[in-house]
Design a protein around this motif. Sequence first.
Motif, PDB file in Angstrom:
ATOM      1  N   GLU A  59       0.821  -1.210   0.000  1.00 24.50           N
ATOM      2  CA  GLU A  59       0.000   0.000   0.000  1.00 24.50           C
ATOM      3  C   GLU A  59       0.854   1.258   0.000  1.00 24.50           C
ATOM      4  N   VAL A  60       1.957   1.223   0.731  1.00 20.74           N
ATOM      5  CA  VAL A  60       2.834   2.398   0.831  1.00 20.74           C
ATOM      6  C   VAL A  60       3.477   2.712  -0.519  1.00 20.74           C
ATOM      7  N   VAL A  61       4.078   1.724  -1.172  1.00 17.75           N
ATOM      8  CA  VAL A  61       4.732   2.012  -2.453  1.00 17.75           C
ATOM      9  C   VAL A  61       3.708   2.333  -3.529  1.00 17.75           C
ATOM     10  N   ASP A  62       2.500   1.800  -3.435  1.00 16.01           N
ATOM     11  CA  ASP A  62       1.470   2.144  -4.410  1.00 16.01           C
ATOM     12  C   ASP A  62       1.126   3.627  -4.317  1.00 16.01           C
ATOM     13  N   ARG A  63       1.005   4.133  -3.097  1.00 19.31           N
ATOM     14  CA  ARG A  63       0.740   5.576  -2.917  1.00 19.31           C
ATOM     15  C   ARG A  63       1.945   6.410  -3.322  1.00 19.31           C
ATOM     16  N   ALA A  64       3.136   5.946  -2.954  1.00 19.67           N
ATOM     17  CA  ALA A  64       4.332   6.749  -3.176  1.00 19.67           C
ATOM     18  C   ALA A  64       4.714   6.844  -4.652  1.00 19.67           C
ATOM     19  N   PHE A  65       4.479   5.796  -5.427  1.00 22.18           N
ATOM     20  CA  PHE A  65       4.924   5.783  -6.818  1.00 22.18           C
ATOM     21  C   PHE A  65       3.910   6.401  -7.773  1.00 22.18           C
ATOM     22  N   GLU A  66       2.734   6.738  -7.300  1.00 20.24           N
ATOM     23  CA  GLU A  66       1.738   7.358  -8.177  1.00 20.24           C
ATOM     24  C   GLU A  66       2.249   8.716  -8.651  1.00 20.24           C
ATOM     25  N   PHE A  90      11.479  -8.079  -0.044  1.00 23.53           N
ATOM     26  CA  PHE A  90      11.171  -6.694   0.295  1.00 23.53           C
ATOM     27  C   PHE A  90      10.843  -5.883  -0.958  1.00 23.53           C
ATOM     28  N   THR A  91      11.467  -6.212  -2.085  1.00 21.38           N
ATOM     29  CA  THR A  91      11.367  -5.401  -3.306  1.00 21.38           C
ATOM     30  C   THR A  91      10.145  -5.738  -4.153  1.00 21.38           C
ATOM     31  N   ARG A  92       9.567  -6.924  -3.977  1.00 19.79           N
ATOM     32  CA  ARG A  92       8.484  -7.348  -4.881  1.00 19.79           C
ATOM     33  C   ARG A  92       7.289  -6.391  -4.903  1.00 19.79           C
ATOM     34  N   PRO A  93       6.834  -5.852  -3.768  1.00 17.37           N
ATOM     35  CA  PRO A  93       5.733  -4.872  -3.859  1.00 17.37           C
ATOM     36  C   PRO A  93       6.105  -3.662  -4.700  1.00 17.37           C
ATOM     37  N   ALA A  94       7.340  -3.201  -4.599  1.00 20.78           N
ATOM     38  CA  ALA A  94       7.773  -2.050  -5.382  1.00 20.78           C
ATOM     39  C   ALA A  94       7.804  -2.379  -6.873  1.00 20.78           C
ATOM     40  N   VAL A  95       8.215  -3.593  -7.204  1.00 17.10           N
ATOM     41  CA  VAL A  95       8.265  -4.005  -8.610  1.00 17.10           C
ATOM     42  C   VAL A  95       6.875  -3.907  -9.241  1.00 17.10           C
ATOM     43  N   LYS A  96       5.874  -4.367  -8.520  1.00 16.26           N
ATOM     44  CA  LYS A  96       4.494  -4.271  -9.026  1.00 16.26           C
ATOM     45  C   LYS A  96       4.071  -2.821  -9.170  1.00 16.26           C
ATOM     46  N   ALA A  97       4.410  -1.992  -8.179  1.00 15.96           N
ATOM     47  CA  ALA A  97       4.000  -0.589  -8.214  1.00 15.96           C
ATOM     48  C   ALA A  97       4.716   0.184  -9.321  1.00 15.96           C
ATOM     49  N   LEU A  98       5.969  -0.148  -9.583  1.00 15.38           N
ATOM     50  CA  LEU A  98       6.689   0.514 -10.677  1.00 15.38           C
ATOM     51  C   LEU A  98       5.975   0.278 -12.004  1.00 15.38           C
TER      52      LEU A  98
END
Length: 297
Positions: A59-66, A90-98
């Motif tokens: 949820e955090v990286v989804d908000r941050a990368f928008e 740790f990085t997999r959520p960020a990969v999806k958000a990117l």
Amino acid sequence: MIVITAPTGNIGRHLLPLLLEAAPTHGEELRVIARDPARLPDAVRARVEVVIGSHGDTEVVDRAFEGADAVFWLVPPDSSLAPTDAYCGFTRPAVKALAVHGVGHVVGVSALGRGTPVANRAGLVTASLDMDDLIATTGVAYRALANPSFFENLLEEADSIREKGVFTDAVDADRKAPLVAVADIAAVAARLLLDRSWAGIDNLPVLGPQDLSPNDLARIMTEQLGSPVRYECQPIEDLRTTLLGYGLDEAFVQGIADMKQAKDNGLDAGVIRTADTASPTTFAQWCAQTLKPAVLS
């Protein structure tokens, strides 16, 4: 919009002021992800957007990368996890958000060693290189800052240097290798984040100005501190026992041991220093500016 992870960490606290200084000229907005915004100086909080939480959280990286154009990515190693989970997990959520938000450029903090014979058995470094490969699958333009050991690691030895005149590691006393100041890594990251004319996937080594052995470090510390400092090589098994005694995850400890062994077998020796890969801060300068105050305090 540039997103900065770990803004109060070793590298982030040097990177953020550089970006704040340059942002108005470049027309950039800055957003940081921070677990504890109170650790950011008041003057910084007033000039950046803060997303509260861990950048390992979906949820955090989804908000941050928008709406983000570029991301500075640094994984804080979690000694309660096995290396693969600590880095790739740790990085997999960020990969999806990117991918979801179409972020164009990522600058990541990684390690030297890719392409060397020991790269696949280098513990934490192997996990870091796997993280780079994971980020590369998103299609972003990616630069992995391939770093050797940091000068700042010696700050953990400040008490021992003050009280005993000794610092320890697990590599041969005459093994020369590159070392780097975190401020120099931050400077390279800032340049890449602000000038996003680059494309594709690549490693960018940041090698410091010269290769140094532990014995070289001891000599320079002796000169800068004005008192004798010597190096003691700690057997890998002793290192493992010490770290396990601190309650660290057994697989993570093995990852540290494997990394140390790989460094002693040439992990950091696979890149030739050039004008593009050298960085300016010498170990003597760093000792005078950073280590000496820490030891004398």
